[in-house]
Each structure stands twice: as structure tokens, then as C-alpha cells.
Write a protein that holds these residues in place. Structure first.
Motif: not given
Length: 384
Positions: A86-112
């Protein structure tokens, strides 16, 4: 290369693989085993968040509380998760939001890493996470290929990349390996998965192993010789599988006007007869070996011969069940679920493929899939 550079390089390569995608390509899931690109982007990010940021970054706030349910893959110790199909049924969050998620985690990994530059526990988990994302980079390629192959217009995603057209020019020979006691397993200071550890000795009878992979031309001879219609070549499970699925050729192959074509990520192409055959199940690989009165090598035979082989074009089925090495002990917690619990009903593959990420291969690497698996870049090397 320091750990942060490795991390950023890996994360960027995932984005690079996604650059040719249209927004419509990110979400569809054509079958349960082929996850959508959006899910891969999110899951690999969740891995860093769940395994590293939550336990080691003080007062870390997760990007979204629902992501643990949506993007956990198979870690039972980390809670409930969405069904794989059912992974293909996840229409939300959007692709744009997932890319923001990646940036958010990358930022915190850098800080860590700024706060804890020499913490060995964090570093070891980061190395595991990097290798985990590299595995998903290959899965991203093979999963989107499977999904696009269901489109009747045979879409072109990449140019000639991942077409598996590397021809081995050398004359076929069978390399002789003497009988003896050999040491198996990872033996350097570099990264490996836990299923490669526990070096141990094995006794091998004398054998020979081909210096070349089986080619498309070779396999066409099996097809035209009615190999798919002759039960004598097939394991009983394999015979039932090909008949239940009405299979007469490898995955992505099409016979058009008495010529063979194959779907690639560069579109539908006439088959290169001299290139290694790929996208075969273990059942098909084993049947072909029986057809030519040879066999598949065991994973131990493959590893001992690896330095004499030109491997790396396609994953190579072995005749070894995926089992723990002697004295193997599964790690505690979620990390322990990475490999150990899959040591049942799967077969070992060795080498790597044209879709394997850079710096993600070694001769001790133990890949594993169930015997009907075709959608990975899987081929045949013969032994006798």
C-alpha cells in the motif's frame, strides 16, 4: 573522505537518480515488491531520523509524527507500519514535502556531527545508514524500471544507463580451483554488514568456474530448445512457478516478428546477443545450468574465485541458501533486524550490478532474494 562528505555525497546521488522523474512517476506502485520513488526518498530519510537523530540529538523534534508509520519498512521493534503493498497509496505527504523532510534531516545530521564529531556510535550508525541508502538507490532504479515496464508506450527514463550492455570480450574458459580449506568472510577494517562477519573455514572439493557470464545468445538457445517446456531441467517449485505465471522468457523480454527485444530504462531495445543475460530468477538460472550440464557455484566457491573473475555486471545467483555463518549473533534492537531475520527461504547472490551504487560492492557481500525474484539485475555464472 570524512563521514559528512560521504553522507552528503550519498544523499545527493539519490536526488540525482530522481532528476529524470516526472511528478507522476514518484507515487505509483505496480506490485507489492516494487516501492515508489517517493517512498524510497522518505524511508531512507526516516532511517537517519529514527536510528540516529531521535536517540542522539538532544530535544530533537521529528519532522512529522506520522512518518514512522508511513515509512518504516520492516522493523517490528519500531512499531506498526503501513502494508508493503500500500506504499503507492501514500499520495500525501506530497513529493515537495518529502524533499523538505530530507533537507530537515540533513540539516540536523550536520549539526549533530558538529556537536559530536568523534562519537564512534554515531559514526558507525551513519556508515550503516549511508550503505542502507545506497541499497535503496539500486532498489529505486529496479523498482521504477518495473513500474515503467507496465506502461504500454515503453517510457525512456535514462539514456543508456543501466542497460546492462557490457560485453565480455574474453574467450570463455573454466578456471580451475584446487581442493582445500579456505577462509570465508569479511577480513578488512572497512564496512561490511553483519551477515558477512564471523570469518570461518570451509573445505572445498576441486571445481572449475566460468570466467564469463551466460549471455543473451546462450539463453535464447535454451528458449528455442524448449527449455521452458521441459520439466526435466526445473526444480519442482520452479516448474510450478513458470507454469502458474505462463512464463516463456526472462522478465522484460518480448518476441516481435521473430526477434527478441528487451525493455530497458532507455526504452525498448533489440537484445544485445553478446551481453550477459539478466533479470532471471534463481529457478531460471538453475534450469539453464541443468540444460547445459553445469551447475551454479556455491557462494563459497564464488568468493574464493572472485579475484580471478571479472564480476560486477550483474548479480550472480549462487546455489547457496542464505543462512548465518558459524557463530553469527544477531545484533540487539532494530539494527539486528537488518539481515538476520531474513535467513529463511532465500538464496544468496554475489557480485554487484550495473545499478549498484558506486563504492557499494565487495567480494564478501551477501545479497539475498527469494528464488522467484526477477526484477533485480540477476544473471548466471556456471560452475562444474
Amino acid at each position: 573522505m570524512n563521514i559528512l562528505v560521504k553522507y552528503n555525497t550519498t544523499r545527493q546521488y539519490t536526488k540525482t537518480l530522481c532528476e529524470p522523474l516526472e511528478i507522476e512517476d514518484y507515487t505509483p506502485q505496480s506490485v507489492a515488491f516494487a516501492s515508489p520513488p517517493k517512498w524510497h526518498l522518505a524511508h531512507t530519510t526516516w532511517f537517519f531520523e529514527e536510528m540516529i537523530l531521535k536517540p542522539y540529538f538532544k530535544d530533537y523534534k521529528v519532522f512529522d509524527e506520522e512518518y514512522g508509520f508511513l515509512f518504516n519498512s520492516y522493523y517490528n521493534s519500531l512499531g506498526k507500519r503501513i502494508n508493503r503493498g500500500e506504499r503507492g497509496l501514500i499520495t500525501r505527504p506530497s513529493v515537495e514535502t518529502i524533499y523538505k523532510y530530507r533537507v530537515y534531516v540533513d540539516k540536523h545530521i550536520t549539526l549533530l556531527l558538529k556537536y559530536f564529531p568523534n562519537d564512534s556510535d554515531i559514526t558507525n550508525l551513519l556508515v550503516l545508514g549511508i550503505n542502507h541508502e545506497q541499497q535503496h538507490q539500486e532498489l529505486l532504479i529496479t523498482d521504477i524500471k518495473y513500474t515503467l515496464s507496465k506502461n504500454p508506450i515503453n517510457p525512456k527514463l535514462y539514456k543508456e544507463a543501466f542497460a546492462n550492455n557490457i560485453v565480455e570480450e574474453q574467450k570463455q574458459e573454466f578456471i580451475k580451483i584446487e581442493e582445500g580449506i579456505y577462509t570465508i568472510g569479511h577480513d578488512s577494517n572497512g564496512f561490511c554488514y553483519d551477515n558477512e562477519t564471523c570469518k570461518h573455514r570451509v573445505f572445498l572439493e576441486p571445481y572449475t568456474i566460468s570466467n564469463k557470464l551466460v549471455t543473451n545468445e546462450d539463453y535464447i538457445n535454451f528458449i528455442t530448445s524448449k527449455g521452458y517446456d521441459s520439466p526435466k531441467y526445473w526444480l519442482d517449485d520452479g516448474w510450478a512457478w513458470i507454469n502458474n505465471n505462463n512464463l516463456k522468457a526472462p522478465l522484460y523480454w518480448y518476441s516481435i516478428d521473430n526477434e527478441w527485444f528487451v525493455y530497458t530504462l532507455a526504452g525498448l531495445k533489440k537484445i544485445n546477443l553478446k551481453a550477459p543475460v539478466t533479470h532471471l530468477s534463481y529457478y531460471e538460472a538453475n534450469a539453464y545450468a541443468n540444460f547445459v550440464n553445469k551447475r551454479l557455484p556455491t557462494e563459497f566457491e564464488w568468493e574464493i574465485a572472485a579475484s580471478k573473475l571479472n564480476w560486477g555486471n550483474t548479480w550472480e545467483w549462487t546455489n547457496s541458501a542464505y543462512l548465518p555463518y558459524p557463530n553469527y549473533k544477531q545484533e540487539p534492537g532494530a539494527v539486528g533486524e537488518y539481515n538476520g531475520k531474513f535467513m529463511i527461504n532465500t538464496m544468496v547472490l554475489r557480485g554487484c550490478s550495473v545499478a549498484t551504487s558506486p563504492n557499494h560492492s565487495r567480494y564478501t557481500y551477501r545479497n539475498f532474494f527469494s528464488p522467484e525474484t526477477q526484477w533485480q539485475f540477476t544473471g548466471i555464472r556456471l560452475a562444474k
